[in-house]
Design an enzyme around this catalytic site. Structure first.
Site, short mmCIF file in Angstrom:
data_model
loop_
_atom_site.label_atom_id
_atom_site.label_comp_id
_atom_site.label_asym_id
_atom_site.label_seq_id
_atom_site.Cartn_x
_atom_site.Cartn_y
_atom_site.Cartn_z
N ALA A 29 112.31 46.59 38.23
CA ALA A 29 112.46 48.06 38.63
C ALA A 29 112.37 47.64 40.13
O ALA A 29 111.75 46.64 40.57
CB ALA A 29 111.32 48.90 38.09
N GLY A 42 111.71 45.51 34.56
CA GLY A 42 112.53 46.32 34.12
C GLY A 42 113.62 45.69 33.70
O GLY A 42 114.65 46.16 32.92
N GLU A 93 113.32 44.64 30.28
CA GLU A 93 113.36 45.51 29.35
C GLU A 93 114.54 46.28 29.03
O GLU A 93 114.86 47.12 28.23
CB GLU A 93 112.17 46.77 30.13
CG GLU A 93 110.89 46.28 30.10
CD GLU A 93 109.87 47.31 30.77
OE1 GLU A 93 110.08 47.00 32.22
OE2 GLU A 93 109.09 48.02 30.30
N GLU A 124 104.99 42.24 35.66
CA GLU A 124 104.21 43.32 36.00
C GLU A 124 102.79 43.23 36.43
O GLU A 124 102.16 43.73 37.21
CB GLU A 124 104.44 44.52 35.23
CG GLU A 124 105.95 45.21 35.02
CD GLU A 124 106.62 44.56 34.17
OE1 GLU A 124 106.43 43.42 33.69
OE2 GLU A 124 107.75 45.02 33.77
N1 CAA Z 1 112.46 45.16 43.63
C1 CAA Z 1 112.75 45.54 44.95
N2 CAA Z 1 113.60 44.20 45.54
C2 CAA Z 1 113.61 43.04 44.85
C3 CAA Z 1 113.14 42.82 43.73
C4 CAA Z 1 112.34 44.09 42.87
N3 CAA Z 1 111.94 44.08 41.76
N4 CAA Z 1 113.39 41.57 43.27
C5 CAA Z 1 113.83 41.15 44.30
N5 CAA Z 1 113.89 41.78 45.25
C6 CAA Z 1 114.45 41.63 46.79
C7 CAA Z 1 113.47 40.82 47.66
O1 CAA Z 1 112.64 41.84 48.02
C8 CAA Z 1 114.56 40.32 48.60
O2 CAA Z 1 115.03 41.25 49.32
P1 CAA Z 1 114.82 40.99 51.14
O3 CAA Z 1 115.97 39.92 51.13
O4 CAA Z 1 115.00 42.31 51.70
O5 CAA Z 1 113.44 40.31 51.37
C9 CAA Z 1 115.82 39.91 47.62
O6 CAA Z 1 115.71 40.83 46.43
C10 CAA Z 1 115.94 38.34 47.13
O7 CAA Z 1 114.52 38.22 46.62
P2 CAA Z 1 113.72 36.99 46.80
O8 CAA Z 1 114.10 36.63 48.13
O9 CAA Z 1 112.34 37.18 46.43
O10 CAA Z 1 114.63 35.96 45.99
P3 CAA Z 1 114.04 34.52 45.15
O11 CAA Z 1 115.24 33.68 44.99
O12 CAA Z 1 113.11 33.77 46.36
O13 CAA Z 1 113.05 34.81 44.12
C11 CAA Z 1 112.41 36.15 42.07
C12 CAA Z 1 113.60 35.66 43.07
C13 CAA Z 1 111.60 35.08 41.46
C14 CAA Z 1 113.35 36.83 41.26
C15 CAA Z 1 111.70 37.28 43.22
O14 CAA Z 1 112.54 38.01 43.83
C16 CAA Z 1 110.88 38.06 42.62
O15 CAA Z 1 109.68 37.78 42.13
N6 CAA Z 1 111.07 39.28 42.23
C17 CAA Z 1 110.17 40.27 41.70
C18 CAA Z 1 110.03 40.39 40.13
C19 CAA Z 1 109.12 41.45 39.51
O16 CAA Z 1 107.88 41.35 39.87
N7 CAA Z 1 109.65 42.20 38.74
C20 CAA Z 1 109.14 43.22 38.24
C21 CAA Z 1 109.12 44.59 38.99
S1 CAA Z 1 108.12 45.95 38.74
C22 CAA Z 1 108.97 46.69 36.94
O17 CAA Z 1 109.91 45.99 36.76
C23 CAA Z 1 107.92 47.55 36.43
C24 CAA Z 1 108.61 48.11 35.15
O18 CAA Z 1 107.73 48.13 34.01
C25 CAA Z 1 109.88 48.34 34.83
#
Ligand code: CAA
Length: 258
Positions: A66, A109, A112, A132
């Site tokens: 998400a 998400g 999911e 999460e």
């Molecule tokens: N939401 C918003 N933006 C996101 C995102 C997310 N879930 N995942 C990645 N992005 C964005 C980053 O912020 C980044 O944007 P900027 O260039 O503007 O900084 C861009 O996408 C590229 O991401 P990274 O630079 O982080 O890429 P990476 O290759 O270094 O890492 C990754 C990849 C390991 C997937 C890392 O992006 C990451 O950990 N993302 C978040 C994963 C996460 O925690 N997901 C759960 C979200 S909460 C949820 O889903 C709640 C639910 O119950 C549904």
């Protein structure tokens, strides 16, 4: 076909293909994307020329979760008032089979969303996780329920409590994904599966999907009864007559309701 901003929508024969398309955010699932995915899926569901749907992302990310930036500053009252994520439930009301083609990250998400689909074809690059917990929250799109049903308590607790990612091989071993394929063949292989599904009677595939899903929501006794009623009802369809006649006559069936 409507114009969407966060997804690409196309048809491949009898298959409706939806591609998540927010590459700069690794297909993070914001509210606008949710509305578009559900609308596109509903449109394919209503289109008699389409027999199966495929949902995919990019080579790097099916979806990295998400959209954290969209949620970060909201209060619990905001989240409740908006009934955050409830819109995704629309996807689970789609009656045609929905195949997820997953490469790269399917996190939060994203994992999911893949689990809301009926089967998952994974590239060997796929990584599934529920991170999460690292953000101080838990799943909100049904992950704790669907993951546990898919992989059992041991693996679900591990993933939910540690936030660790599992690779495609572990996901297949755990029962989360149906097949693992080479990354460069992912979309072709997913479309092949969907094309095969679409070649069958839509009356029967609706019943098959409903029957399997019933296993997750009722007792064994009620589920078996429901299956039997669906099975009996299919004898009212022309496709049952055609399918069984084709077998007896040693020819390929030509299903009418496709
Ligand atoms: N939401 C918003 N933006 C996101 C995102 C997310 N879930 N995942 C990645 N992005 C964005 C980053 O912020 C980044 O944007 P900027 O260039 O503007 O900084 C861009 O996408 C590229 O991401 P990274 O630079 O982080 O890429 P990476 O290759 O270094 O890492 C990754 C990849 C390991 C997937 C890392 O992006 C990451 O950990 N993302 C978040 C994963 C996460 O925690 N997901 C759960 C979200 S909460 C949820 O889903 C709640 C639910 O119950 C549904």
């Amino acid at each position: 076909m409507s114009t969407y901003e966060n997804i690409l929508v196309e048809t491949r024969g009898e298959v409706g293909l939806i591609t998540l398309n927010r590459p700069k955010a690794l297909n993070a699932l914001n509210n606008a994307t949710m509305l578009e995915v559900v609308a596109a899926a509903e449109a394919f569901d209503a289109d008699p020329a389409i027999g199966c749907l495929v949902l995919t992302g990019s080579a790097k990310a099916f979806a990295a979760g998400a959209d954290i930036k969209e949620m970060a500053d909201r209060s619990s009252v905001d989240m409740d008032a908006a009934d955050w994520f409830a819109g995704w439930d629309g996807l689970t009301r789609v009656r045609k089979p929905l195949v997820a083609a997953v490469a790269g990250y399917a996190l939060g998400g994203g994992c999911e969303l893949a689990m809301m689909c009926d089967l998952i074809v994974a590239a060997d690059t796929a990584k599934f996780g529920q991170p999460e917990i690292n953000l101080g929250v838990i799943t909100g799109m049904g992950g704790s329920q669907r993951l546990t049903r898919a992989v059992g308590k041991a693996k679900a607790m591990d993933m939910m409590l540690t936030g660790r990612m599992i690779d495609a091989e572990e996901a297949e071993r755990s029962g989360l994904v149906s097949r693992v394929v080479p990354a460069d063949e992912l979309l072709d292989r997913a479309i092949d599966v969907a094309t095969l599904i679409a070649s069958r009677s839509q009356v029967a595939s609706r019943a098959a999907k409903e029957a399997v899903n019933t296993a997750f929501s009722t007792t064994l006794e009620q589920g078996v009864l429901h299956e039997r009623r669906l099975f009996h009802a299919l004898f009212g369809s022309e496709d049952q007559k055609e399918g069984m006649a084709a077998f007896v006559e040693k020819r390929e069936p030509t299903f009418r309701h496709r």
